[in-house]
Design a protein around this motif. Structure first.
Motif, PDB file in Angstrom:
ATOM      1  N   GLU A  75      77.664  -3.630 -16.904  1.00 27.43           N
ATOM      2  CA  GLU A  75      78.598  -3.222 -17.961  1.00 27.43           C
ATOM      3  C   GLU A  75      79.753  -4.214 -18.069  1.00 27.43           C
ATOM      4  N   LEU A  76      80.301  -4.630 -16.936  1.00 30.76           N
ATOM      5  CA  LEU A  76      81.418  -5.573 -16.933  1.00 30.76           C
ATOM      6  C   LEU A  76      80.974  -6.965 -17.362  1.00 30.76           C
ATOM      7  N   ILE A  77      79.844  -7.407 -16.847  1.00 29.93           N
ATOM      8  CA  ILE A  77      79.358  -8.753 -17.172  1.00 29.93           C
ATOM      9  C   ILE A  77      79.024  -8.851 -18.666  1.00 29.93           C
ATOM     10  N   LYS A  78      78.406  -7.823 -19.204  1.00 30.85           N
ATOM     11  CA  LYS A  78      78.063  -7.821 -20.633  1.00 30.85           C
ATOM     12  C   LYS A  78      79.305  -7.931 -21.500  1.00 30.85           C
ATOM     13  N   ALA A  79      80.440  -7.391 -20.994  1.00 28.44           N
ATOM     14  CA  ALA A  79      81.697  -7.437 -21.744  1.00 28.44           C
ATOM     15  C   ALA A  79      82.450  -8.752 -21.539  1.00 28.44           C
TER      16      ALA A  79
END
Length: 296
Positions: A19-23
């Motif tokens: 979730e963080l990496i995608k953002a």
């Protein structure tokens, strides 16, 4: 941001990393094992070796980050009070690493801390400092940091679920297997609030991006699911009879879970949704329980 994430290979952390990496964030994930390091590297995260038993190892990693999210917790409930105190020490260490800056620290607590009393709907603007749950130590530690000028916010968790794990309901499954019945206490009208794993992961991301000191957020998709309905879902999945346990027999049947089984823990996320634009979309708790592969 470069985000330091404890519990990065755990149930919530493993959903939060992508979730963080995608953002667009860079994730530095904490692990104690070689297998965890391999999983983090494969997910695109940087690896940091550390443990909850060594707060300095976590403080050193947090000191190099632009933000910290703390999801790790020792879930050995036979030592629950001790583990809550350990979490308090870890939060203090993470906060110390961020002193003198506005870098955000997002910590984890339970929705029960927002309940004014037994069976009353928990809300984000309530912090019940007299709550009997030992997990209150985490929020007390966060408050101490907030008073010292650290940018701390809290994500409070209900029963976080997917078709594999469901918070306190997972040990209920093991108890049902052991006892040969799926049980609830009394009439089973007490409620557990619930939230899907992916919704919780998204909430942590929004919380760290918001950077709001003192904010409390609830990862709640369902305000209250009756424990009797949960027991009935487990009975269907395990093909076991569903029974009521008298309150005075709860300790004998549920063991350490007897402190949680009769609790009425409804919680709202109305303020969280309004303040962050976060809206839960995941499956319901009962849908995930019905989708479980109980034979596994």
């Amino acid at each position: 941001m470069r985000i330091f994430l404890t519990g990065a290979t755990g149930f919530i952390g493993s959903a939060l990393v992508p979730e963080l990496i995608k953002a667009g964030h860079q994730v530095v994930g904490v692990t104690r094992s070689d297998a965890g390091a391999e999983a983090l590297a494969a997910a695109g995260a940087e690896v940091h070796r550390g443990t909850l038993e060594d707060p300095k190892s976590l403080r050193d990693g947090a000191a190099k980050a632009e933000a910290v999210i703390h999801t790790a917790f020792d879930h050995d409930f036979s030592r629950f009070v001790e583990n809550c105190e350990k979490d308090k020490r870890v939060i203090a260490a993470l906060g110390a690493a961020l002193a003198g800056s506005d870098r955000p620290l997002v910590i984890t607590s339970g929705v029960g801390m927002g309940s004014p009393g037994h069976g009353q709907l928990a809300s984000e603007d309530v912090f019940n400092t007299s709550h009997p749950n030992p997990r209150i130590a985490s929020e007390l530690a966060g408050n101490a940091l907030l008073e010292a000028g650290i940018n701390v916010s809290v994500v409070r968790l209900p029963q976080v679920h997917n078709p594999v794990k469901q918070g306190l309901i997972s040990p209920l499954i093991e108890i049902a297997r052991e006892k040969g019945v799926s049980a609830y206490v009394g009439e089973g009208r007490n409620r557990f609030s619930a939230g899907h794993l992916l919704d919780a992961a998204r909430l942590y991301r929004l919380a760290v991006e918001k950077r709001q000191p003192g904010a409390r957020y609830h990862a709640v998709g369902e305000e209250g699911v009756e424990v009797r309905a949960i027991a009935e879902a487990l009975g269907r999945g395990l093909k076991l009879p569903v029974v009521s346990i008298a309150p005075e027999k709860a300790a004998e049947h549920f063991g350490w879970m007897a402190m949680f089984a009769p609790m009425d823990l409804p919680a709202s996320s109305a303020l969280t949704q309004a303040r962050l634009g976060w809206h839960p979309t995941g499956p319901t708790l009962i849908a995930d329980l019905d989708a479980m592969r109980y034979a596994d």
